[in-house]
Design an enzyme around this catalytic site. Structure first.
Site, PDB file in Angstrom:
ATOM      1  N   LYS A 191       2.564   2.353   2.463  1.00 31.15           N
ATOM      2  CA  LYS A 191       2.275   2.988   3.740  1.00 31.15           C
ATOM      3  C   LYS A 191       3.368   2.580   4.719  1.00 31.15           C
ATOM      4  CE  LYS A 191      -1.726   3.888   6.580  1.00 31.15           C
ATOM      5  NZ  LYS A 191      -3.151   3.643   6.760  1.00 31.15           N
ATOM      6  N   LYS A 196       0.821  -1.220   0.000  1.00 32.80           N
ATOM      7  CA  LYS A 196       0.000   0.000   0.000  1.00 32.80           C
ATOM      8  C   LYS A 196       0.852   1.266   0.000  1.00 32.80           C
ATOM      9  CE  LYS A 196      -2.356  -0.977   3.774  1.00 32.80           C
ATOM     10  NZ  LYS A 196      -3.344  -0.851   4.869  1.00 32.80           N
TER      11      LYS A 196
END
Length: 127
Positions: free
Chosen positions: A46, A44
């Site tokens: 992230k 992601k």
């Protein structure tokens, strides 16, 4: 027994997270929290400060949380709902509409975000 599930990274845990978990738990009797694995966070793009194991340890210590499971890919939500006999899926309202496909399997509830706090705000303030 009414079972509830929610998902997130839950890094840099703050009172907004606690309020979300409290409200999610109030909708049922048993709260399952699925947290993103370190590998899934990389997919992601992230970055989390705490590792999956440390985030899991922190969440397991919160009185509203009954069970913590790993989230390793986007597509697992339907299977999680089935495997854990989930009655209610809960997410913050910043995701409103994104998980409506789960309505075929359980109730879907989008809760309002807690004003004045977010992980992004913390990161910006520490900046």
């Amino acid at each position: 027994m009414k079972k509830v599930i929610t998902y997130g990274t839950f890094d840099l845990l703050h009172w907004g997270h606690i309020k979300l978990l409290e409200r999610a738990k109030s909708l049922g009797d048993y709260l399952v929290v699925a947290i993103s694995t370190d590998e899934f966070n990389r997919i992601k793009h992230k970055e989390a400060y705490h590792s999956f194991e440390h985030r899991k340890l922190i969440l397991e210590a919160i009185r509203y949380v009954d069970e913590v499971i790993p989230e390793s890919h986007w597509e697992q939500k339907v299977q999680d709902v089935k495997d854990h006999d989930i009655d209610i899926f809960v997410m913050g309202d910043d995701w409103k509409g994104e998980f409506d496909f789960l309505k075929d399997y359980c109730e879907v509830v989008y809760l309002p975000r807690t004003n004045g706090i977010s992980t992004s705000k913390i990161k910006d303030d520490l900046g």
